[in-house]
Scaffold this motif. Structure first.
Motif, PDB file in Angstrom:
ATOM      1  N   UNK A  57      -4.669 -11.846   6.266  1.00 28.82           N
ATOM      2  CA  UNK A  57      -4.634 -12.953   5.336  1.00 28.82           C
ATOM      3  C   UNK A  57      -3.441 -12.500   4.078  1.00 28.82           C
ATOM      4  N   UNK A  58      -2.707 -13.636   3.951  1.00 27.70           N
ATOM      5  CA  UNK A  58      -1.655 -13.425   3.067  1.00 27.70           C
ATOM      6  C   UNK A  58      -1.928 -14.463   1.662  1.00 27.70           C
ATOM      7  N   UNK A  59      -3.191 -14.749   1.668  1.00 26.68           N
ATOM      8  CA  UNK A  59      -3.483 -15.700   0.581  1.00 26.68           C
ATOM      9  C   UNK A  59      -3.269 -15.292  -0.775  1.00 26.68           C
ATOM     10  N   UNK A  60      -3.642 -14.166  -0.870  1.00 26.22           N
ATOM     11  CA  UNK A  60      -3.868 -13.367  -2.248  1.00 26.22           C
ATOM     12  C   UNK A  60      -2.626 -12.443  -2.447  1.00 26.22           C
ATOM     13  N   UNK A  61      -1.647 -12.347  -1.793  1.00 30.07           N
ATOM     14  CA  UNK A  61      -0.738 -11.238  -1.840  1.00 30.07           C
ATOM     15  C   UNK A  61      -0.082 -10.990  -3.281  1.00 30.07           C
ATOM     16  N   UNK A  62       0.034 -11.929  -3.795  1.00 24.90           N
ATOM     17  CA  UNK A  62       0.646 -11.874  -5.349  1.00 24.90           C
ATOM     18  C   UNK A  62      -0.052 -12.659  -6.318  1.00 24.90           C
ATOM     19  N   UNK A  63      -0.351 -12.272  -7.359  1.00 28.05           N
ATOM     20  CA  UNK A  63      -1.022 -12.964  -8.638  1.00 28.05           C
ATOM     21  C   UNK A  63      -0.293 -14.113  -8.921  1.00 28.05           C
ATOM     22  N   UNK A  64      -0.813 -15.064  -9.281  1.00 30.97           N
ATOM     23  CA  UNK A  64       0.018 -16.313  -9.960  1.00 30.97           C
ATOM     24  C   UNK A  64      -0.099 -16.387 -11.373  1.00 30.97           C
ATOM     25  N   UNK A  65       0.911 -16.208 -12.203  1.00 29.68           N
ATOM     26  CA  UNK A  65       0.878 -16.454 -13.711  1.00 29.68           C
ATOM     27  C   UNK A  65       0.748 -15.114 -14.260  1.00 29.68           C
ATOM     28  N   UNK A  66       0.933 -15.140 -15.539  1.00 27.16           N
ATOM     29  CA  UNK A  66       0.884 -13.981 -16.501  1.00 27.16           C
ATOM     30  C   UNK A  66      -0.448 -13.089 -16.414  1.00 27.16           C
ATOM     31  N   UNK A  67      -0.461 -11.777 -16.660  1.00 26.22           N
ATOM     32  CA  UNK A  67      -1.656 -11.277 -16.530  1.00 26.22           C
ATOM     33  C   UNK A  67      -1.813 -10.992 -18.301  1.00 26.22           C
ATOM     34  N   UNK A  68      -3.207 -10.301 -18.431  1.00 28.77           N
ATOM     35  CA  UNK A  68      -3.934 -10.066 -19.518  1.00 28.77           C
ATOM     36  C   UNK A  68      -2.845  -9.115 -20.555  1.00 28.77           C
ATOM     37  N   UNK A  69      -1.941  -8.267 -19.788  1.00 29.00           N
ATOM     38  CA  UNK A  69      -1.377  -7.267 -20.684  1.00 29.00           C
ATOM     39  C   UNK A  69      -0.048  -8.046 -21.146  1.00 29.00           C
ATOM     40  N   UNK A  70       0.518  -9.259 -20.336  1.00 31.84           N
ATOM     41  CA  UNK A  70       1.738  -9.738 -20.752  1.00 31.84           C
ATOM     42  C   UNK A  70       1.336 -10.607 -22.050  1.00 31.84           C
ATOM     43  N   UNK A  71       0.235 -11.279 -21.988  1.00 29.50           N
ATOM     44  CA  UNK A  71      -0.185 -12.159 -23.156  1.00 29.50           C
ATOM     45  C   UNK A  71      -0.336 -11.049 -24.452  1.00 29.50           C
ATOM     46  N   UNK A  72      -0.863  -9.792 -24.254  1.00 26.31           N
ATOM     47  CA  UNK A  72      -1.053  -9.069 -25.153  1.00 26.31           C
ATOM     48  C   UNK A  72       0.174  -8.535 -25.925  1.00 26.31           C
ATOM     49  N   UNK A  73       1.258  -8.270 -24.897  1.00 27.73           N
ATOM     50  CA  UNK A  73       2.454  -7.877 -25.243  1.00 27.73           C
ATOM     51  C   UNK A  73       3.188  -8.881 -26.097  1.00 27.73           C
ATOM     52  N   UNK A  74       3.401 -10.207 -25.756  1.00 27.73           N
ATOM     53  CA  UNK A  74       3.932 -11.090 -26.313  1.00 27.73           C
ATOM     54  C   UNK A  74       3.286 -11.418 -27.559  1.00 27.73           C
ATOM     55  N   UNK A  75       2.056 -11.021 -27.861  1.00 26.15           N
ATOM     56  CA  UNK A  75       1.517 -11.246 -29.158  1.00 26.15           C
ATOM     57  C   UNK A  75       1.888 -10.187 -30.057  1.00 26.15           C
TER      58      UNK A  75
END
Length: 755
Positions: A422-440
């Motif tokens: 299954x390739x359905x979940x190969x890559x996460x869609x959207x930013x992750x929790x770390x990315x939101x923290x870093x921009x903050x």
């Protein structure tokens, strides 16, 4: 002459093909940015279209009949109001004169200088790079170079100048010949940007090692005696709310990225969508449309400092993508973000997806799922490289932390479901929790105390972080920072990935190549599937002699987390998992598959993406096993890892476990026996390579030498086996001469990174 008016006016003289710069700002600093708008198209050489050179703080100074363009030394400073103290620093450290420009006319504090020779010079250091890479000896030829007026323009705050520059030379190397129509003449474009310093009002932000950002560093000789001299700042774009008191506000000036119009669909949409993920992080800070992606205007120059751009760059082979920028070296303010995305990257992910699933069962193949996986990777890649250009560095702990950041290097997370890959979940869609923290942390309107609380909360929430210096080295000590891995438990993920790999190899065959392709192309389709484990092996190997730690400052924790070795039990599990990748069961390919792979069809040939072999034109599965085993053993026996195992008292047990499993095991027959024998030769080579390596500590060398002596005694007792006898003879030669002269050197894997 033709006049262009702007930050620096310039004149172009058609009859002489000369460019004259009108300098009316002497001893006034500005930013000088060089770049390569048209490159060579070779990932190996690394001179790509759109590549930025060094960002320099410069100024013009008059000396008699010429103006000197001087690069100021921005690393050594005195942040002081005392002019004499600042002058003492300027006088203590060297500057660099980039060019001496002859004055041809002057009038009332204005000087007209001949800029032509400097514009045609090797500011991008192309000739030294070619020489260092043994690609030939070259130098610019002014007679075959000229001013490129179409991209030479002047605006109120920046002047952009460009030239076609031809490098002539000889002894062209392989990579030059691959991409240049006439290897003795390499013609590229060079670009100069003369940029006014940004207006006042930018707020610098102090660097924190857990912020997730690059750093702009300098030494402040005016620092108080009880304060550190080395100062570090975050690089970031200037961003302010129109209404600072409003919960949601538009930005005074949004961050806008412009998309290369040459990107084809559906990749173009994927690049747009991935880049736009960052807007969600700014929305959490109360911004409306603060981050935008637009089409690059038809008349815009991608090298113009006024445009943040996402470029789709072609090369002869697949290669890296990267995010660079123009950053004010005084303050860390990002003036321009420049993303370079390699156009062949998407094909590698499609190759992996096709190799895992075998979609070509008929002439009209259903490849939508495979294309979807490749485009999912492109969205992630777009977000990743844009992330670099807004200030962020890699976080190589994120993939094992719930895929918490696009700033990691992600391996496709493929699974077995209903007896299918299954390739359905190969890559996460959207930013992750770390990315939101870093921009903050980088862009939020927070005080120093609030930023400290933000760091504390991120750690409390379990967000892990490891940057390049800890994760990239093959002998790295971090147990959590890895490239292209998945899963919180590296050993468990390697075992899970082994199941996917085994299933895919069992089903590998004609359905993995498109209708009409030569059967011999199965070789290239096979490579990423046979080596599906290669990156997870690296993650597991770093548990051996590895440790847990984080970036922390004194006072952040009541009790510092400090440094803790991976437990002995975990290390032993990791060793066993690595040894499992050296067995004939793991390394052997199905006979049914080998019967399908002929030598290369006429008109086709082996390339860098192919396995190297020792059987001429015939595909060599034994050498494929050799290269895979060599990868595992080179990681496990890395000298720095052996040094740490010695300090932990685990060197002898690790080496004994390895020898018992690889060198002394003698229970195979047929092709499995051949694999076992080849792996022995690889193991002996890597053991000897580590023994004679300059980085091996004397204690580890003594322990490894003792182990090799004991192994030699065992080899001597089993010299009826010709392979073991050959190993014994090599050891004796080493003992007699004191010099290691291998009679066998393992073959390297085909390129892996980037995917």
């Amino acid at each position: 002459m033709e006049l262009r008016q702007g930050y620096f006016d310039f004149y172009y003289q058609t009859s002489e093909d000369k460019l004259y710069l009108l300098v009316d700002k002497v001893e006034q600093p500005f930013i000088f940015q060089s770049s390569l708008p048209r490159g060579m198209g070779s990932n190996d050489i690394g001179l790509d279209r759109g590549q930025l050179g060094e960002t320099r703080l410069v100024q013009f100074e008059r000396f008699g009949n010429k103006l000197l363009l001087k690069q100021l030394n921005t690393y050594y400073r005195a942040d002081s109001n005392n002019l004499a103290e600042r002058a003492s620093i300027d006088e203590a450290f060297a500057t660099s004169v980039l060019a001496g420009l002859p004055i041809v006319a002057s009038d009332s504090g204005k000087w007209l200088v001949d800029y032509t020779a400097f514009l045609l010079s090797d500011i991008h250091q192309i000739a030294p790079r070619l020489d260092q890479q043994k690609q030939g000896t070259y130098k610019p030829d002014a007679k075959r170079s000229g001013i490129y007026l179409n991209r030479s323009k002047a605006f109120p705050l920046n002047t952009e100048l460009e030239a076609l520059v031809t490098y002539v030379g000889n002894k062209a190397g392989e990579y030059v010949r691959q991409v240049t129509p006439e290897p003795d003449a390499i013609s590229v474009h060079l670009h100069h940007s003369l940029i006014a310093l940004p207006e006042a009002g930018y707020q610098q932000r102090e660097f924190h090692p857990y912020s997730g950002y690059w750093k702009v560093e300098y030494m402040d000789y005016a620092a108080a005696i009880d304060q550190p001299m080395v100062k570090r700042l975050l690089p970031r774009h200037r961003l302010q709310k129109k209404n600072p008191d409003a919960a949601v506000s538009e930005a005074v000036e949004p961050i806008v990225y412009y998309l290369d119009p040459g990107v084809p669909e559906p990749v173009r949409t994927a690049l747009y969508e991935g880049a736009m993920w960052w807007n969600s992080a700014f929305e959490q800070l109360g911004y409306k449309d603060a981050f935008q992606v637009k089409d690059l205007p038809a008349d815009a120059d991608p090298m113009d400092v006024r445009y943040n751009v996402i470029q789709w760059v072609h090369r002869a082979t697949r290669g890296w993508s990267y995010g660079a920028g123009v950053t004010d070296p005084r303050t860390g303010e990002i003036l321009k973000g420049h993303v370079t995305l390699g156009s062949l990257r998407v094909r590698q992910d499609f190759l992996i997806a096709s190799g895992l699933t075998g979609p070509y069962s008929g002439e009209q193949a259903d490849i939508e799922k495979q294309k979807a996986m490749a485009l999912a990777r492109i969205r992630q890649l777009s977000a990743h490289e844009v992330g670099h250009t807004i200030g962020l560095i890699h976080n190589f702990a994120a993939s094992a932390n719930g895929r918490a950041s696009v700033m990691d290097y992600p391996h496709p997370l493929v699974t077995l479901h209903n007896n299918q890959v299954s390739l359905e979940n190969a890559y996460r869609e959207g930013l992750g929790e770390w990315d939101h923290y870093a921009i903050q942390y980088g862009y939020g309107d927070f005080s120093k105390a609030q930023l400290a609380k933000l760091v504390a909360k991120a750690k409390q929430d379990g967000l892990e972080y490891m940057a390049d210096a800890d994760a990239r080295p093959a002998g790295g000590v971090s147990a959590i920072g890895h490239l292209w891995d998945n899963g919180k438990d590296p050993v468990a993920e390697l075992m899970r990935l082994d199941e996917v790999r085994r299933f895919a190899l069992h089903n590998f065959g004609l359905n993995n190549i498109a209708h009409g392709q030569p059967l011999s192309s199965l070789q290239e389709a096979l490579v990423p599937i046979y080596l599906l484990h290669r990156y997870q092996v690296e993650a597991v190997s770093k548990l051996v002699g590895g440790a847990f730690y984080e970036y922390e400052l004194k006072g952040e924790h009541t009790q510092p987390k400090g440094f803790k070795w991976v437990s002995t039990e975990q290390q032993q599990q990791a060793v066993q998992a690595l040894l499992a990748t050296l067995t004939p069961k793991f390394l052997a390919l199905p006979d049914s598959l080998l019967a399908l792979i002929p030598p290369k069809a006429y008109g086709d040939s082996d390339g860098r993406e192919s396995f190297k072999g020792r059987t001429g034109l015939a595909f060599d599965p034994l050498s494929a096993a050799e290269a895979s085993a060599n990868h595992t053993l080179s990681m496990l026996l890395h000298p720095l890892r052996l040094n740490r195992l010695t300090s932990q008292g685990q060197l002898d047990s690790t080496l004994s476990t390895l020898s018992d499993a690889v060198m002394k095991s003698r229970n195979q027959k047929g092709h499995a026996l051949l694999i076992q024998q080849r792996v022995r030769h690889v193991a002996f080579y890597q053991l000897m390579n580590s023994l004679t390596h300059a980085e091996l500590s004397p204690e580890a060398r003594a322990g490894l030498y003792q182990h090799m002596q004991a192994l030699n005694e065992w080899l001597d007792k089993h010299d009826k086996d010709p392979n073991l006898k050959l190993l014994h003879q090599q050891w004796q030669q080493f003992e007699d001469s004191g010099e290691w002269k291998p009679v066998f050197k393992p073959l390297a894997l085909p390129p892996g990174s980037p995917i």
